[in-house]
Design a protein around this motif. Structure first.
Motif, PDB file in Angstrom:
ATOM      1  N   ASP A  77       1.148  -1.196  -0.093  1.00 13.69           N
ATOM      2  CA  ASP A  77       0.121  -0.113   0.028  1.00 13.69           C
ATOM      3  C   ASP A  77       0.872   1.437  -0.073  1.00 13.69           C
ATOM      4  O   ASP A  77       0.829   2.448  -1.042  1.00 13.69           O
ATOM      5  CB  ASP A  77      -0.915   0.032   1.256  1.00 13.69           C
ATOM      6  N   ARG A  86       0.958   4.768  -2.963  1.00  6.43           N
ATOM      7  CA  ARG A  86       0.438   5.466  -2.083  1.00  6.43           C
ATOM      8  C   ARG A  86       1.880   6.568  -3.261  1.00  6.43           C
ATOM      9  O   ARG A  86       1.790   7.623  -3.599  1.00  6.43           O
ATOM     10  CB  ARG A  86       0.515   6.495  -0.677  1.00  6.43           C
ATOM     11  N   MET A 123       0.874   7.851  -6.601  1.00  8.88           N
ATOM     12  CA  MET A 123       0.691   8.220  -6.643  1.00  8.88           C
ATOM     13  C   MET A 123       0.709   9.754  -6.366  1.00  8.88           C
ATOM     14  O   MET A 123       0.969  10.664  -7.089  1.00  8.88           O
ATOM     15  CB  MET A 123      -0.989   8.581  -6.003  1.00  8.88           C
ATOM     16  N   ARG A 124       1.751  10.419  -5.088  1.00 11.45           N
ATOM     17  CA  ARG A 124       2.844  11.039  -4.665  1.00 11.45           C
ATOM     18  C   ARG A 124       3.340  12.185  -5.845  1.00 11.45           C
ATOM     19  O   ARG A 124       3.198  13.390  -6.239  1.00 11.45           O
ATOM     20  CB  ARG A 124       3.315  10.464  -3.881  1.00 11.45           C
ATOM     21  N   VAL A 148      -6.402   1.373  -2.994  1.00 13.53           N
ATOM     22  CA  VAL A 148      -5.777   1.923  -2.145  1.00 13.53           C
ATOM     23  C   VAL A 148      -6.633   3.576  -1.771  1.00 13.53           C
ATOM     24  O   VAL A 148      -6.163   4.110  -0.715  1.00 13.53           O
ATOM     25  CB  VAL A 148      -4.119   1.892  -2.225  1.00 13.53           C
ATOM     26  N   ALA A 149      -6.298   4.073  -2.725  1.00 14.85           N
ATOM     27  CA  ALA A 149      -7.037   5.623  -2.595  1.00 14.85           C
ATOM     28  C   ALA A 149      -8.654   5.657  -2.543  1.00 14.85           C
ATOM     29  O   ALA A 149      -9.120   6.108  -1.534  1.00 14.85           O
ATOM     30  CB  ALA A 149      -7.236   6.644  -3.717  1.00 14.85           C
ATOM     31  N   THR A 205      -9.312   5.054   1.269  1.00 13.14           N
ATOM     32  CA  THR A 205      -9.073   6.292   1.976  1.00 13.14           C
ATOM     33  C   THR A 205     -10.239   7.353   1.510  1.00 13.14           C
ATOM     34  O   THR A 205      -9.894   8.270   1.959  1.00 13.14           O
ATOM     35  CB  THR A 205      -7.929   6.725   2.286  1.00 13.14           C
ATOM     36  N   ASP A 208     -10.237   8.528  -0.959  1.00 13.67           N
ATOM     37  CA  ASP A 208      -9.204   9.965  -2.164  1.00 13.67           C
ATOM     38  C   ASP A 208     -10.235   9.854  -3.330  1.00 13.67           C
ATOM     39  O   ASP A 208      -9.118   9.299  -4.437  1.00 13.67           O
ATOM     40  CB  ASP A 208      -7.558   9.768  -1.941  1.00 13.67           C
ATOM     41  N   HIS A 223      -7.793  10.186  -6.324  1.00  6.04           N
ATOM     42  CA  HIS A 223      -7.094   9.980  -6.904  1.00  6.04           C
ATOM     43  C   HIS A 223      -7.353   8.498  -7.728  1.00  6.04           C
ATOM     44  O   HIS A 223      -7.144   7.618  -8.726  1.00  6.04           O
ATOM     45  CB  HIS A 223      -5.659   9.446  -6.475  1.00  6.04           C
ATOM     46  N   HIS A 227      -2.433  16.001  -3.116  1.00  9.29           N
ATOM     47  CA  HIS A 227      -1.494  16.360  -2.920  1.00  9.29           C
ATOM     48  C   HIS A 227      -0.358  17.476  -3.527  1.00  9.29           C
ATOM     49  O   HIS A 227      -0.481  17.261  -4.284  1.00  9.29           O
ATOM     50  CB  HIS A 227      -0.748  15.277  -3.065  1.00  9.29           C
ATOM     51  N   GLU A 238       2.253  10.764   7.561  1.00 11.74           N
ATOM     52  CA  GLU A 238       2.368  10.470   5.883  1.00 11.74           C
ATOM     53  C   GLU A 238       3.372  11.845   5.348  1.00 11.74           C
ATOM     54  O   GLU A 238       3.378  11.642   3.941  1.00 11.74           O
ATOM     55  CB  GLU A 238       1.546  11.029   5.433  1.00 11.74           C
TER      56      GLU A 238
END
Length: 474
Positions: free
Chosen positions: A69, A73, A76-77, A122-123, A126, A128, A131, A232, A316
């Motif tokens: 996971d 992330r 995505m970052r 994963v997004a 949460t 999100d 994403h 983000h 995070e």
């Protein structure tokens, strides 16, 4: 055999490097979920006992759910900070629209539909949806292309991607598209009562002419949806470029700093910026010294923490692993302390400086904008009884292929990773106040493995080495 041949072909390629974040993500996912799927499949029944025993012996050494996971992330970052398109990433391209590639790996690694689904999931988990929509759209597109074929390693399907994407669009307020995707889902699974009820709900909301979310049927599939999260953002507002007269003071020089230690081998100093004062010392350490420091820290690396009030905790906005080395750990560490004291002219004897912190930023590793000095008297930094952090010296122990720069946000400049160089700046002004221009961030590592060593020097003990100015505003 299929799984082995796929892995063997990948790792026999001399140009395949885990510096490529897509390859690193694929490796983590393959070891975490694809391989267990093969181990516990019906096709492995003839060797079940031996396979299970062998897998059990090494299972603890394989990446876990947190690793997988975290890798998702990280992708995505990188997508956000470097404005990369999801479709491009899925095709192995690190490129923003209309620009040359930021990074061109020797071997292009594409992501599968199941890979894209996992990142989107994963997004989604949460809340999100910004994403999740982008990644699930790509998953749906890829699943459609291969619909009808079955891949043993996949944990998801076109129906899974459609289901989650429809709900993501609903939560984002696009009810008509959520309805369209849900209807497509029912073409493949017409008996699914939960999705049928959602279709009826979407149709009713559209008839009412409202985008209100109301009640939806998520039982058995989706958890309670959190609020939407914005994308983000790493960099904040930037100040204007420095005045031309300040640029005149920038330059390179050999410096001894009146230290006998540097007489025979002066430091190679490059003044990067006057305000805040930032200098880069080239060839500050050797390759052997860097490898020694990384080797000493390696066994002790743990997830980095940040100050939170009077405590320290994981966050995070700082993704890295770190370890602390005393000067007694090795003669190399002791020599490095002496070198830092020589070039800075500051007192590093305990308790005037902290131990050497070694940090490893892996896949997408970053540190969002922050100050090194304490901004509250309740900070744990004051437990040393030696005042605030007056200065920072950060040593680059490795090179990276792309990303990883140190960005000074308000001062509007960044310093790329220069292997074996040391970056120095003052955190406090001469009057003891924090310098707001030192707000800085560690940009995400796009490709490579970034190692740095930080030395934080405190204000006590430096009273006669960096005295106050006659100007109280200085």
């Amino acid at each position: 055999r299929r799984f082995y041949e796929k892995v063997q072909a990948l790792h026999q390629d001399p140009e395949a490097s885990v510096d490529n974040p897509l390859l690193a993500f694929s490796l983590i996912k393959r070891l975490h979920s694809d391989w267990p799927n093969v181990i516990y499949s019906d096709e492995a029944t003839s060797n079940t006992q031996a396979l299970h025993a062998g897998f059990g012996e090494m299972e603890q050494e394989l990446p876990g759910t947190e690793d997988l996971d975290g890798a998702a992330r990280a992708l995505m970052r990188l997508q956000d900070v470097y404005a990369l398109s999801v479709k491009g990433l899925a095709n192995g391209l690190f490129q923003r629209a209309g620009h040359p590639p930021l990074y061109s790996p020797g071997r292009r690694v594409s992501l599968s539909a199941d890979d894209c689904f996992h990142v989107g999931k994963v997004a989604y988990d949460t809340g999100d949806y910004y994403h999740s929509i982008a990644w699930l759209e790509e998953a749906v597109s890829l699943f459609r292309l291969s619909y009808g074929s079955w891949n043993l390693e996949d944990r998801s399907s076109l129906e899974d991607a459609l289901d989650h994407l429809a709900f993501s669009y609903f939560m984002a307020g696009n009810i008509s598209h959520a309805l369209s995707l849900s209807r497509e889902f029912l073409r493949y699974d017409p008996s699914n009562q939960r999705v049928s009820r959602n279709v009826a709900k979407y149709e009713k909301l559209l008839e009412m002419g409202t985008g209100a979310r109301g009640r939806w049927d998520w039982q058995g599939c989706h958890g309670p949806p959190p609020e939407l999260s914005p994308p983000h953002a790493l960099l904040g507002p930037l100040s204007p470029q420095p005045a031309p007269e300040r640029l005149l003071h920038l330059g390179c020089s050999y410096e001894t700093n009146s230290s006998p230690y540097l007489l025979l081998q002066p430091a190679k100093k490059e003044v990067v910026r006057i305000q805040p004062y930032v200098a880069l010392y080239h060839d500050f350490i050797t390759d052997d010294e860097a490898e020694t420091i990384k080797g000493l820290a390696g066994p002790w690396l743990q997830r980095s923490v940040v100050a939170s009030g009077e405590k320290q905790q994981k966050a995070e906005y700082r993704i890295s692993k770190s370890a602390w080395l005393k000067d007694t750990a090795d003669p190399v560490v002791r020599a490095l302390d002496q070198r830092i004291a020589a070039v800075t002219g500051l007192d590093l004897r305990p308790p005037y400086a902290e131990y050497l912190q070694v940090v490893n930023y892996g896949l997408g590793g970053h540190y969002e904008p922050h100050f090194d000095h304490a901004t509250s008297m309740k900070s744990p930094l004051y437990r040393m009884k030696s005042g605030n952090r007056i200065a920072t010296i950060m040593i680059y122990l490795s090179a990276v292929e792309a990303g990883g720069s140190t960005a000074f946000i308000y001062a509007n400049f960044s310093v790329p990773v220069v292997k074996n160089a040391a970056l120095f700046w003052w955190n406090l002004r001469r009057n003891g106040n924090g310098d707001g221009d030192t707000l800085h961030a560690g940009c995400p590592v796009l490709a490579g493995d970034k190692w740095v060593a930080n030395k934080w020097i405190h204000e006590h003990g430096q009273e006669f080495r960096r005295p106050c100015s006659a100007d109280p505003q200085d």
